[in-house]
Design an enzyme around this catalytic site. Structure first.
Site, short mmCIF file in Angstrom:
data_model
loop_
_atom_site.label_atom_id
_atom_site.label_comp_id
_atom_site.label_asym_id
_atom_site.label_seq_id
_atom_site.Cartn_x
_atom_site.Cartn_y
_atom_site.Cartn_z
N GLN A 1 41.75 30.68 77.90
CA GLN A 1 42.80 31.66 78.88
C GLN A 1 43.19 30.40 79.72
OE1 GLN A 1 42.84 34.59 78.03
NE2 GLN A 1 41.80 35.18 76.67
N LYS B 1 47.66 31.94 72.77
CA LYS B 1 47.92 32.67 73.71
C LYS B 1 48.74 32.05 74.86
CE LYS B 1 42.20 33.29 73.04
NZ LYS B 1 42.67 34.83 73.12
N HIS C 1 32.78 33.14 76.34
CA HIS C 1 33.27 33.76 74.98
C HIS C 1 32.41 33.46 73.60
CE1 HIS C 1 36.05 34.26 71.38
NE2 HIS C 1 36.81 35.35 72.05
N ASP D 1 36.21 25.45 78.13
CA ASP D 1 36.52 26.39 77.21
C ASP D 1 38.32 26.80 77.99
OD1 ASP D 1 38.46 28.80 76.07
OD2 ASP D 1 35.86 29.61 76.05
N CYS E 1 34.50 39.86 72.62
CA CYS E 1 33.86 39.02 72.88
C CYS E 1 33.01 38.10 73.69
CB CYS E 1 34.66 38.22 71.24
SG CYS E 1 35.80 39.03 69.97
N1 PMP Z 1 37.34 31.82 74.66
C1 PMP Z 1 38.13 32.19 75.42
C2 PMP Z 1 38.05 32.23 76.92
C3 PMP Z 1 39.28 33.40 75.00
O1 PMP Z 1 39.51 34.09 75.48
C4 PMP Z 1 39.21 33.52 73.73
C5 PMP Z 1 40.11 34.16 72.44
N2 PMP Z 1 40.10 35.47 73.11
C6 PMP Z 1 38.44 32.25 72.83
C7 PMP Z 1 37.60 31.34 73.66
C8 PMP Z 1 38.71 32.20 71.05
O2 PMP Z 1 40.21 31.77 70.67
P1 PMP Z 1 40.54 31.89 69.36
O3 PMP Z 1 40.34 33.27 68.62
O4 PMP Z 1 42.15 31.35 69.28
O5 PMP Z 1 39.88 30.81 68.28
#
Ligand code: PMP
Length: 411
Positions: free
Chosen positions: A208, A231, A128, A205, A369
């Site tokens: 998810q 999430k 991401h 990270d 993203c």
């Molecule tokens: N890493 C992953 C794998 C994600 O799916 C996301 C959110 N889509 C993020 C990082 C970023 O998370 P946040 O926008 O809650 O900071």
């Protein structure tokens, strides 16, 4: 349409729990973007604002003692939830994104171990942007080299390529636990072991992962683990950076302000101990209290059963969609979580998502993203369906029916 097997968790979520005969019934298949909240989380936030709203840590009065205690209880709950050695290893952030920015602005500046021009960070094609851009900004500043693990044809990380990338200049390997676009569950324990054998640090990270998988940071063996509350059934604005205490304790402060100091004069500042040294300013108290309630909730249910249930729904949806002419499922990872991506031949993902929305099915379209992943797949975007414990077979049926109709209209 076959009647759904009863779902024991669905009625905990007021936004989701609608009668299946309701013509405005919503099939929410966008939990990977943000999950819905159970009543207990909504209640915890309301209780806080109704009964003990006060700033934490600083005041002598009773109300503040109460909010501080509820807030710090959440740190203990998070520590238990992920198997941390102690609560001081848990740093509150606003989310995964802030956690990575914290790490990228501190880890390379540890006294005596500063990263040098030519040092390397290994990421993967699945990442991401939150786990790409902070490292790129840092790379520009320090002259670092970013290396990227490619995917094999199924959407799994190529381990031989990863092994070849690890080298004497690799300072950090930073990888996602679960891909937010393909659903790939990475073998992070093995990936961590290989990095450590190369004397490199590992950040994972977990954005998810936390809503779906049991997380035990000791078992994984990584050095840092980051995730977002929103999430995993908690409010937006809550997140965690976990790190091994001796490593965290080396990190210099990054944001300056209240809370992170012991004493301040115009001549000199003395910094606070962990975890406060890395938490400047008034935190998002209600969101953290909501995160504590979400962890209580997740701890009260059988998470293995939930995962099996979600994966069953996800794989049933995927198999049924794969049977429709003109549908392409994107990636076929060895181990898949609770989400997958698909496309209708020749159609824009946003058009597909709009047609599904008109039929009461909420999915996400776009690059999620993960633009470098899209480029590697030669795509500009996908449609993503993501499942959570409140979904049921009616949601799967609604998705399949809606995609059939979309195909009729678009093809
Ligand atoms: N890493 C992953 C794998 C994600 O799916 C996301 C959110 N889509 C993020 C990082 C970023 O998370 P946040 O926008 O809650 O900071």
């Amino acid at each position: 349409m076959p009647h759904s097997t009863p779902n024991p968790w669905r009625h905990h979520f007021p936004l989701i729990d609608q009668p299946s005969c309701d013509v405005n019934r919503l099939s929410y298949l966008d939990s990977a973007a943000t999950s819905q909240k159970p009543q207990c989380v909504i209640d915890a936030i309301e209780q806080y604002y109704r009964h003990y709203n006060a700033n934490v840590h600083r005041a002598a009065h009773t109300l503040s003692a109460r909010s501080t205690s509820a807030y710090e209880d959440c740190r203990d709950k998070v520590a238990d939830f992920i198997g941390a050695n102690e609560s001081n290893e848990v740093i509150f952030t606003s989310g995964t994104t802030e956690g990575f920015n914290l790490l990228a602005n501190t880890l390379p500046y540890v006294e005596g171990q500063r990263w040098q021009e030519g040092d390397e960070v290994i990421l993967s094609t699945l990442e991401h942007h939150a786990n790409i851009v902070p490292w790129q900004m840092l790379a520009e500043r320090l002259g670092l080299v970013i290396k990227v693990i490619p995917l094999d044809c199924n959407g799994d990380l190529s381990i031989p390529h990863y092994q070849a990338l690890l080298g004497p200049r690799t300072r950090l390997v930073s990888l996602t636990h679960v891909s937010n676009t393909l659903g790939t569950i990475n073998p992070i324990k093995e990936l961590t072991r290989l990095a450590h054998a190369n004397s490199s640090l590992v950040a994972i990270d977990g954005a998810q992962a936390c809503a779906h998988l049991d997380i035990d940071v000791q078992e994984i063996g990584c050095d840092f683990y980051l995730f977002s509350g929103h999430k995993m059934y908690a409010p937006t604005g809550s997140g965690i950076l976990w790190g091994k205490y001796p490593l965290l304790n080396l990190l210099p402060p990054w944001q300056g302000g209240g809370e992170m100091i012991k004493t301040v004069s115009f001549e000199k500042v003395q910094y606070n101990q962990l975890p406060y040294r890395l938490e400047a300013g008034t935190p998002n108290i209600s969101a953290i209290i909501g995160l504590g309630a979400a962890i209580d909730y997740l701890s009260s249910i059988d998470r293995q059963q939930v995962l099996r249930y979600e994966q069953k729904l996800c794989s049933s949806a995927k198999t049924q969609l794969a049977d429709i002419e003109g549908i392409n499922i994107i990636g076929e990872p060895k181990v898949q979580g609770s989400l997958f991506s698909f496309l209708i031949d020749g159609c824009e993902p946003s058009d597909i998502a709009t047609l599904l929305d008109e039929q009461g099915v909420a999915v996400r379209s776009g690059h999620h993203c993960t633009q470098p992943l899209m480029t590697s797949l030669n795509l500009t975007g996908t449609v993503r369906a993501s499942f959570a414990l409140y979904n049921n077979e009616d949601d799967v049926n609604a998705l399949v029916t809606a995609v059939h109709k979309a195909c009729e209209l678009l093809l």
